[in-house]
Design a protein around this motif. Structure first.
Motif: not given
Length: 360
Positions: A301-302, A308-309, A353-356
């Protein structure tokens, strides 16, 4: 069925000498039809059911004979002494059911999904002494089902029951309505003193699978069954494929087994405890591995955030799912199980991953 179902609450009031089974045609079609079926199953069935009003998905189909069918059911009770059960979807249905002294009223899956409709029915049944059953909603929403029960409880209805008839899904499965047994188990935990009945006819949509699902339900400690029965099922005006003949019904009932609720055998309990301890250790190991997996998901996620993927990489998801279904078969894990498991894992991965990426 070799042993008697354990009765509680209103089930005791029925004074049934047979295992608790609600049976009868999907729809009342003619006075001769309901009487023929009722006489064929009397003495073996606790309650006779017949659909008077039939909510259909699309217009133009048979939607039930309406109120005239209630007179036919009165004749059934007069000739056989059986209790009567019908589905109600409106306050007017309730009024007519009470007028014709119907003993058991059930709220169908299409109605349970609508809190306004359930409240209307609850208000019409205020403080009734009749038995009121509520089927699970069409979609797998435990809160809706619980909410329906609570609305009926708030209306002062004491004789309540739950009916599990499975859940609709857009995916093709072996069932007409997927059982999702865990949801039924969850609501039983929420309302342990309310009888839980299984409707294998609507779960399977196939008369040849009714017995299998009925046995599964009894093995999960359900209190009874609702099985659609017709003397000429292939000619039935609705749901022909899932109805069994009275002879088939009696055969099914004769083969069903009710397992012992409490095991007192010491050796059995020792063996069971040993296996459970092994399962507990494996469960802990699985959670540890899943936790480590999610830490890697976070790292990905990071990286996606830096580049910007997109969160969803659909080709990668398909690759993982197909690989796991193939490998799962090597460990004798069903494809449906593996798919459900990895969909849950994938959803958790997306959420993290959305939160990250969006700094939530």
């Amino acid at each position: 069925m070799n042993n008697k179902v354990s009765f509680n609450n209103w089930l005791t009031d029925l004074n049934a000498e047979q295992p608790f089974v609600i049976a009868g045609p999907c729809s009342a079609e003619t006075p001769e039809q309901v009487l023929e079926i009722a006489h064929a199953i009397k003495g073996n069935v606790s309650v006779f059911r017949a659909g008077i009003w039939k909510p259909r998905t699309r217009p133009g189909g048979f939607e039930g004979v309406g109120a005239i069918g209630l007179k036919w059911l009165q004749q059934v009770k007069k000739e056989t002494g059986m209790l009567l059960a019908i589905e109600v979807a409106t306050a007017e249905h309730v009024r007519l059911a009470l007028e014709y002294d119907i003993d058991v009223l059930w709220i169908g899956a299409r109605t349970t999904v609508n809190p306004f409709a359930v409240q209307e029915i609850a208000d019409a049944l205020q403080n009734t002494h009749k038995v009121v059953l509520i089927k699970n909603p069409v979609n797998p929403d435990l809160s809706l089902w619980i909410g329906g029960v609570e609305r009926l409880q708030n209306a002062g209805i004491k004789k309540l029951g739950l009916v599990h008839r499975g859940f609709s899904t857009y995916e093709k499965t072996n069932y007409r309505n997927v059982p999702e047994w865990q949801i039924a188990i969850d609501i039983k935990e929420k309302f342990p003193h309310i009888p839980l009945i299984c409707d294998p006819s609507h779960i399977t949509g196939n008369r040849n699978k009714v017995e299998e699902v009925a046995q599964q339900a009894l093995d999960l400690h359900f209190d009874g069954l609702m099985i659609e029965t017709h003397t000429h099922p292939d000619e039935a005006w609705s749901d022909a494929a899932q109805q069994v003949t009275p002879e088939q019904l009696l055969d099914i009932m004769g083969r069903l087994q009710i397992r012992d609720v409490n095991q007192t055998d010491h050796e059995f309990n020792i063996k069971l405890q040993t296996y459970r301890e092994r399962i507990d250790k494996l469960d802990t190991s699985m959670l540890k591995i899943l936790g480590e997996r999610m830490l890697i998901v976070d790292e990905i996620g990071h990286i996606k955030r830096e580049q910007n993927a997109l969160v969803l990489q659909i080709e990668r998801w398909r690759e993982v799912l197909n690989k796991m279904k193939t490998e799962g078969s090597q460990f004798k894990l069903g494809e449906d199980f593996v798919t459900s498991l990895y969909k849950a894992i994938h959803q958790e991965s997306i959420d993290r991953q959305d939160k990250i990426i969006n700094k939530k």
